[in-house]
Design an enzyme around this catalytic site. Structure first.
Site, PDB file in Angstrom:
ATOM      1  N   ARG A  80      35.402  39.436  15.384  1.00  0.00           N
ATOM      2  CA  ARG A  80      35.770  38.015  15.349  1.00  0.00           C
ATOM      3  C   ARG A  80      36.715  37.655  16.486  1.00  0.00           C
ATOM      4  O   ARG A  80      37.593  38.435  16.842  1.00  0.00           O
ATOM      5  CB  ARG A  80      36.418  37.688  13.997  1.00  0.00           C
ATOM      6  N   HIS A 105      30.591  38.209  16.489  1.00  0.00           N
ATOM      7  CA  HIS A 105      29.507  39.037  17.028  1.00  0.00           C
ATOM      8  C   HIS A 105      28.703  38.354  18.130  1.00  0.00           C
ATOM      9  O   HIS A 105      27.476  38.462  18.195  1.00  0.00           O
ATOM     10  CB  HIS A 105      28.575  39.465  15.905  1.00  0.00           C
ATOM     11  N   HIS A 179      24.970  47.876  14.891  1.00  0.00           N
ATOM     12  CA  HIS A 179      25.246  47.423  13.521  1.00  0.00           C
ATOM     13  C   HIS A 179      24.206  47.951  12.517  1.00  0.00           C
ATOM     14  O   HIS A 179      23.718  47.185  11.682  1.00  0.00           O
ATOM     15  CB  HIS A 179      25.255  45.893  13.502  1.00  0.00           C
ATOM     16  N   TYR A 181      22.937  49.544   9.099  1.00  0.00           N
ATOM     17  CA  TYR A 181      23.398  49.752   7.728  1.00  0.00           C
ATOM     18  C   TYR A 181      22.802  51.076   7.248  1.00  0.00           C
ATOM     19  O   TYR A 181      21.587  51.192   7.074  1.00  0.00           O
ATOM     20  CB  TYR A 181      22.917  48.625   6.817  1.00  0.00           C
ATOM     21  N   ASP A 238      36.282  45.784   4.832  1.00  0.00           N
ATOM     22  CA  ASP A 238      35.851  45.160   6.081  1.00  0.00           C
ATOM     23  C   ASP A 238      37.063  45.225   6.988  1.00  0.00           C
ATOM     24  O   ASP A 238      37.828  44.261   7.115  1.00  0.00           O
ATOM     25  CB  ASP A 238      35.384  43.727   5.864  1.00  0.00           C
ATOM     26  N   GLU A 303      31.082  50.738  12.705  1.00  0.00           N
ATOM     27  CA  GLU A 303      30.772  50.144  14.011  1.00  0.00           C
ATOM     28  C   GLU A 303      31.815  50.549  15.058  1.00  0.00           C
ATOM     29  O   GLU A 303      32.924  50.016  15.074  1.00  0.00           O
ATOM     30  CB  GLU A 303      30.749  48.630  13.881  1.00  0.00           C
TER      31      GLU A 303
END
Length: 338
Positions: A80, A105, A179, A181, A238, A303
């Site tokens: 961000r 992003h 990114h 998952y 996060d 990440e």
């Protein structure tokens, strides 16, 4: 064939998208789309079958409308940026706001929304690779500088390496990541039974919008303490972790293991930290590939990247790339039995 490709549709700009498959002599497979330089699949042999350990979708159309960045290459700046703006050399740059008042992003012109060009492919049966290329023009998305990026995916034995290299013509922010998952059980399962170890003793602190406030905290004894293998359970994460110095060389940055599947994933990188995201923002009932249903905690993102919002935090290490410098970001994902 170690490297193969097939047509995979077209973008709204009538660009042809290709889906590549890398397959090495150990039976591992990686699937990469030129759209977003996206890792759409990663199959690792486990016993007498292959398990796809990254989440994603069956079609290009689903990736083009995805807001969760499944498998995508992220840039120009990962994470961000507060108020979607920053100053560089006395000039203010306004970016698009795509998460409230902030920029996330790379925004709507991010690398995940671009169709990359094929630069090279290596047909080595042991270590097949694919290199994709992207040119970003000065002013695109509000960012300064013309930047040329090369991203190489290489399948080695039971590991996947991703290397980003870039050069620019004027000072420009660049802080890339990937990114994927991961779910070591395969898709359709929650990650609560995964155990995680991060080679870090500090993390950034942040506000309600997940913007770093410039402070670093010791994680020992907190809910963000992953200095030893810790079950993820229901803990929401996060958060950006600063890696120990020895993790920035050849040592691991993080290790994830799942006793149920008998698999372990070790991540190494030359980046300063990793963003941990436990996918709690994925909407329940999200349709995934192969008929799977995704939802909160369907996967785990680790990440590797530079500090988030570093463009607005002079106390953080800089993410500005200068002419004559070469951006070099490498990450390797190694899979093995526990």
């Amino acid at each position: 064939m170690p490297v193969s490709s097939k047509p995979w549709g077209r973008t709204p700009y009538r660009e042809d998208v290709l889906l590549f498959t890398l397959e090495n002599s150990t039976g591992c497979k990686a699937r990469i789309s030129t759209y977003g330089a996206t890792l759409t699949g990663l199959e690792i042999p486990v016993g007498d079958k292959n398990i796809d350990l990254v989440l994603g979708f069956d079609s290009l159309e689903e990736y083009m409308t995805d807001g969760n960045y499944f498998g995508a290459t992220i840039g120009r700046v990962a994470g961000r940026i507060s108020n979607a703006a920053f100053e560089l050399d006395g000039q203010k740059y306004q970016l698009d706001r795509n998460e409230g008042s902030n920029h996330l992003h790379g925004g709507k012109y991010g690398f995940n929304r671009r169709n990359w060009k094929v630069l090279a492919q290596n047909e080595d049966a042991k270590s097949p690779s694919l290199t994709l290329e992207l040119h970003c023009k000065d002013g695109m998305g509000g960012y300064p500088g013309n930047v040329r990026i090369e991203t190489t995916f290489t399948l080695n034995s039971t590991s996947l390496s991703i290397v980003h290299r870039a050069q620019c013509d004027t000072p420009a922010p660049l802080n890339m990541t990937n990114h994927p998952y991961f779910n070591l059980n395969g898709g359709g399962h929650e990650i609560d039974n995964h155990e995680l170890k991060i080679f870090s003793a500090k993390s950034t602190t942040f506000d309600k919008a997940l913007i770093p406030d410039g402070r670093l905290i010791e994680t020992c004894g907190s809910e963000a303490d992953f200095s030893n293998f810790t079950p993820l359970g229901k803990t929401v994460q996060d958060r950006f972790f600063i890696l120990d110095k020895n993790s920035l060389a050849d040592g691991p940055a993080a290790i994830v293991r799942c006793k149920e599947s008998g698999l372990e994933l070790e991540i190494s990188t030359n980046q300063r930290g990793v963003q941990l995201y436990t996918a709690d923002g994925i909407a329940a009932g999200t349709k995934g590939k192969n008929g799977q249903q995704y939802g909160p905690r369907c996967g785990l993102c680790i990440e590797p990247m530079g500090y988030p919002d570093a463009v607005n935090r002079p106390e953080f290490p800089s993410v500005i790339l200068h002419p004559g410098e070469r951006y070099n970001h490498s990450t390797e994902y190694r899979f093995r039995p526990i």
